[in-house]
Scaffold this motif. Structure first.
Motif, mmCIF file in Angstrom:
data_model
loop_
_atom_site.group_PDB
_atom_site.id
_atom_site.type_symbol
_atom_site.label_atom_id
_atom_site.label_comp_id
_atom_site.label_asym_id
_atom_site.label_seq_id
_atom_site.Cartn_x
_atom_site.Cartn_y
_atom_site.Cartn_z
ATOM 1 N N PRO A 157 0.822 -1.213 0.000
ATOM 2 C CA PRO A 157 0.000 0.000 0.000
ATOM 3 C C PRO A 157 0.860 1.268 0.000
ATOM 4 N N LYS A 160 -4.551 -4.295 2.989
ATOM 5 C CA LYS A 160 -5.030 -3.670 1.767
ATOM 6 C C LYS A 160 -6.274 -2.831 2.016
ATOM 7 N N TYR A 196 -8.477 2.366 -5.767
ATOM 8 C CA TYR A 196 -8.005 1.210 -6.526
ATOM 9 C C TYR A 196 -8.822 1.008 -7.800
ATOM 10 N N THR A 200 -1.327 -0.908 -6.883
ATOM 11 C CA THR A 200 -1.122 -0.233 -5.606
ATOM 12 C C THR A 200 -0.158 0.946 -5.677
#
Length: 359
Positions: A34, A219, A277, A345
């Motif tokens: 991340p 995540k 995302y 990411t």
């Protein structure tokens, strides 16, 4: 000495150096770490709990277990007693040590998918067991196995296993007394398909017997640096894990427990991160396809599973020459030798740079 495989990411260093030499710098889409900020609610809770001089509880606080059970009920339709939740120090350590913690014996087989997170294999080896990669449980015949891993959404492919498939795995395992451990760390990131937990009644038919679901906040909440996760399921198995982990000193730090409660109670930050995302994925996938890559599965999770028809290392080099670093599919099993795994990411700026280089 244990016969462990070489750490796969070390083999990527020369390609990392090649990508870094690009005039615009590296776009690292390999590991999938991340990059976005930790939610303010987590940082505030962590700071408020910073004065924690005593030992934390291996079992976690009652408030943490209640928050995890509430999240499972609210977001995934799973009803579970908070007593059947156990915090872990991230999810990777639980994956690596679960065969040992469950008492899997040397020579027994630990089953996991043909394309899989490498730590399933490592965990079997740490217990002295035999790692066995297969997508067809029928190949085992009448053999009794102690542990079967499932992973939906899949890392690396992003494939989602429907409830019917998971139900068949559970039935097969229960006939043989096997534990089913479901790695569900990407469960909130379904795109074209909706992932379901192994603990959902459509899968387990109302019983959590011999079932464990493994969850991570890395995540969902940008918590990779906090090392926070939990396992939930069969009360008997959770009690066994708790007893062994107490002896081994496997304790989530108290301030991290407080921060974990905060993020499990808060859905707004997770929804906002999911949108980040989604935007990155929406621009990166078509750029790859226009550049000659075919994206397969990838219906959920944080990765695009792609191929241009050449070997995975040839693809890694081709992208590294454009300053884009990705993971070779070979890291996840022999069946991945023609694919690469591409993470979404990176920051918006870096994803946009990758898109520009792919044109």
């Amino acid at each position: 000495m244990l016969a462990l495989p070489d750490f796969p990411w070390d083999r990527l260093v020369p390609y990392q150096d090649l990508a870094r030499a690009h005039p615009g710098g590296i776009v690292d889409l390999s590991v999938g770490t991340p990059v976005d900020p930790v939610p303010p609610v987590a940082r505030e809770a962590l700071a408020a709990a910073a004065d924690s001089p005593g030992y934390p509880l291996t079992y976690g606080t009652p408030r943490l277990r209640e928050a995890a059970a509430g999240w499972l009920r609210r977001r995934h339709g799973v009803t579970i007693d908070p007593a059947d939740v156990l915090p872990t120090i991230g999810s990777k350590e639980l994956v690596a040590w679960l065969p040992t913690l469950l008492g899997v014996r040397p020579g027994e087989r630990v089953v996991f998918p043909e394309l899989a997170y490498p730590t399933y294999d490592v965990g079997a080896r740490l217990a002295g067991a035999e790692p066995y990669a297969t997508d067809g449980l029928l190949a085992l015949g009448p053999e009794r196995v102690p542990l079967v891993w499932v992973n939906s959404p899949s890392n690396p492919t992003g494939r989602v296993l429907p409830a019917e498939h998971l139900r068949k795995v559970v039935a097969w395992a229960r006939e043989r007394g096997a534990v089913v451990a479901s790695d569900e760390c990407y469960i909130e990131l379904g795109w074209e398909e909706h992932p379901v937990s192994v603990l959902h009644p459509d899968v387990c038919e109302g019983s959590h017997e011999n079932l464990l679901a493994v969850h991570s906040l890395s995540k969902r909440s940008n918590f990779a640096g906090y090392r926070a996760g939990f396992v939930a399921g069969d009360p008997r198995l959770v009690r066994r894990l708790l007893e062994v982990r107490k002896h081994a000193g496997m304790m989530m730090p108290a301030p991290v427990q407080a921060a974990t409660v905060a993020v499990l109670d808060d859905d707004a930050h997770a929804d906002a991160q999911r949108e980040r995302y989604a935007r990155r994925r929406a621009v990166l996938r078509p750029a790859l396809e226009r550049a000659g890559w075919r994206v397969e599965h990838s219906a959920a999770g944080l990765y695009l599973w792609a191929t241009d028809g050449t070997g995975c290392w040839d693809q890694v080099r081709a992208l590294a020459e454009r300053g884009i670093l990705v993971a070779p599919g070979e890291f996840y099993g022999a069946a991945g030798r023609g694919h690469v795994r591409i993470a979404v990411t990176a920051t918006d700026e870096r994803v946009d740079a990758a898109v520009s280089r792919l044109q």
